[in-house]
Design an enzyme around this catalytic site. Structure first.
Site, mmCIF file in Angstrom:
data_model
loop_
_atom_site.group_PDB
_atom_site.id
_atom_site.type_symbol
_atom_site.label_atom_id
_atom_site.label_comp_id
_atom_site.label_asym_id
_atom_site.label_seq_id
_atom_site.Cartn_x
_atom_site.Cartn_y
_atom_site.Cartn_z
ATOM 1 C CB CYS A 149 -0.926 0.004 1.207
ATOM 2 S SG CYS A 149 -2.174 -1.277 1.106
ATOM 3 C CG PHE A 150 3.080 2.600 3.555
ATOM 4 C CD1 PHE A 150 1.723 2.555 3.874
ATOM 5 C CD2 PHE A 150 3.992 2.585 4.592
ATOM 6 C CE1 PHE A 150 1.292 2.485 5.185
ATOM 7 C CE2 PHE A 150 3.575 2.528 5.912
ATOM 8 C CZ PHE A 150 2.227 2.478 6.211
ATOM 9 C CE LYS B 81 3.459 -4.685 9.798
ATOM 10 N NZ LYS B 81 2.168 -3.944 9.846
#
Ligand SMILES: NC(=O)c1ccc[n+]([C@@H]2O[C@H](COP(=O)([O-])OP(=O)(O)OC[C@H]3O[C@@H](n4cnc5c(N)ncnc54)[C@H](O)[C@@H]3O)[C@@H](O)[C@H]2O)c1
Length: 473
Positions: free
Chosen positions: A285-286, A348
């Site tokens: 997303c980012f 992550k």
């Protein structure tokens, strides 16, 4: 009165729900709605039959702590996964659209604008199969004013219905999705400010009202809601790039980025969260959402605003490059033929998602330098890693190992790229003995106990910390 302010004596009929798109958002979000609203039937449909089969099995396609239990609670009772998109469209009162909206890789807006072809395909499916007015909910992250495009496609139907289009962006973070869905900071719902639009917003709010307190349900106009999601991701990405930029300055000056982050984070105006320096942000997303924002700004004649946000992406690219180059420089500019143990490939911890993971760019840069990589991630499949790096499974330059010890055996260096808790429990004494000397650790997440590692004999490079050089000021 209930949470949503409606009259409990005369509650609205429970809607049936369909979600189109059974990915990282559609699957977990619908599992939470089904668990919290046992009186609502929830269908999740996707064109990807393999993914649907996985949702119907014990090997879910998405790894998230607590997700398996959540799905098991409702699957087959009021939660159903299927590939029958037309039937699920006809059945539903509320239709969530949770398909992917990647960055466009061709033509106008290439590498910046959102590719809305999947959204458009769904809108066309709804236009074709809906036999009565529906509430259509944009769950996907989309450019501001996409609802307008969806509405115009819905009008192409042979028998157009008076559908309502709402925006209800998802704010869950991968790795903590179940927790975030269970206890969201807020639910954002945007709709038209007509009586019909407001009624549709209230109907959706009533679904969330089963478990989300009313003061956490924010109602806005459509465009505010659509834009707020892009802005939220841009602010989060900006925070990561901000602390990462400072990590480089810390290394140059003798400051410690953890101490700086702690010191500024105690200021209540800044706050302590999202101030952890790293090898860079990743995830699906980012980057795409910031790129999308920069594209929109330019489209609306605001090049200065566009350039401002563009810098967030550039800093992220630089941080990944800087890390890989630091590894190469530490070996006198040559890692050719050297085995490097890469610990962590997911973007992550607590997810198996590798989309835009910094590990891809870092590993590719090291492979360009002809390093030999042995990679271990607790949740990412070997085939995924090979595909992400564009290497065949039998390529001797990339070996995927079932555990950290196997990856470390005979390596010149350990590179920590994902902050998996399990990496703290590695027997580093044994690792040191199994490695080539001098043995290096490059901790891209500041995860490990560096003093302990140095006492074992490792050369340790830690992000955002002085290398102990004498300072010239
Ligand atoms: N992943 C996240 O953490 C996250 C968080 C918030 C918002 N979002 C947004 O949510 C949206 C979905 O993200 P995701 O990570 O779940 O994507 P994903 O790629 O995991 O899932 C999307 C699914 O949609 C399906 N699909 C595509 N076109 C279809 C069609 N015409 N009919 C039926 N199914 C179709 C695909 O097969 C795929 O399984 C994106 O817009 C994303 O930006 C993602």
């Amino acid at each position: 009165m209930t949470h949503d302010g409606s009259n409990a004596a005369n509650p609205p009929a429970m809607p049936s729900i369909t979600c189109i798109g059974a990915g990282y958002v559609g699957g977990p979000t619908m599992a939470m709605i089904a668990a919290k609203c046992p009186d609502i039937r929830v269908d999740v449909v996707d064109v990807n039959a393999e993914r649907i089969a996985a949702w119907n099995s014990d090997e879910l396609p998405v790894y998230e702590p607590g997700l398996h239990e959540l799905v098991s609670q409702s699957r087959g009772r009021n939660l159903f996964f299927s590939t029958d998109v037309p039937a699920a469209i006809r059945r539903a009162d509320i239709l969530f659209v949770s398909v992917n909206t990647p960055t466009k890789t061709y033509g106008l807006g290439q590498n910046r604008a959102a590719d809305l072809r999947y959204i458009e395909a769904v809108a066309r499916d709804i236009a074709r199969h809906a036999d009565r007015p529906k509430i259509i909910v944009e769950k996907s992250t989309i450019p501001v004013r996409t609802a307008e495009a969806i509405r115009s496609i819905l009008q192409t139907s042979d028998v157009p219905h008076a559908h309502q289009v709402l925006s209800n962006p998802e704010f869950l973070a991968e790795g903590t999705a179940v927790q975030d869905l269970q206890n969201p900071d807020r639910i954002l719902i945007g709709g038209e400010t007509t009586p019909e639009g407001l009624a549709a917003v209230d109907r959706l709010a009533a679904v969330y009202g089963h478990w989300v307190p009313v003061d956490r349900i924010i109602k806005t106009n459509l465009w505010s809601s659509e834009l707020a999601k892009l802005v939220a991701n841009a602010f989060l990405a900006q925070r990561v790039s901000s602390i990462n930029s400072i990590s480089a300055l810390c290394e140059a000056t003798g400051a410690d980025v953890n101490e700086v982050a702690h010191a500024i984070g105690t200021d209540s105006r800044i706050g302590p969260k999202f101030l952890k320096a790293s090898v860079g942000f990743g995830g699906s997303c980012f980057q795409k959402d910031v790129l999308n924002l920069t594209y929109l700004c330019e489209h609306f004649g605001l090049p200065e605003v566009s350039h401002y946000w563009d810098q967030v992406i550039r800093m992220n690219q630089w941080q990944k490059r800087r890390f890989a180059d630091t590894v190469v420089r530490s070996f006198h500019n040559t890692v050719n033929g050297k085995k490097l143990a890469v610990l962590g490939f997911a973007f992550k911890k607590d997810t198996n998602d590798t989309r835009e993971t910094p590990a891809i760019d870092i590993c590719r840069r090291l492979l360009d330098e002809r390093a030999v990589l042995s990679i271990h991630d607790p949740k990412v499949e070997a085939a995924q890693i090979h595909a992400d790096l564009g290497r065949d499974a039998d390529d001797p330059a990339v070996t995927v190992c079932p555990d950290a010890a196997a990856a470390i055996q005979g390596a010149h260096a350990i590179l920590v790229l994902t902050e998996w808790d399990a990496f703290r429990d590695i027997d580093f004494q044994a690792a040191y003995a199994a490695m080539m000397q001098p043995a290096w650790i490059f901790d891209g997440r500041n995860l490990l106990d560096h003093d302990q590692l140095r006492s074992i004999g490792f050369h340790v490079w830690s992000l955002g910390k002085s290398l102990g050089k004498k300072l010239k000021i």
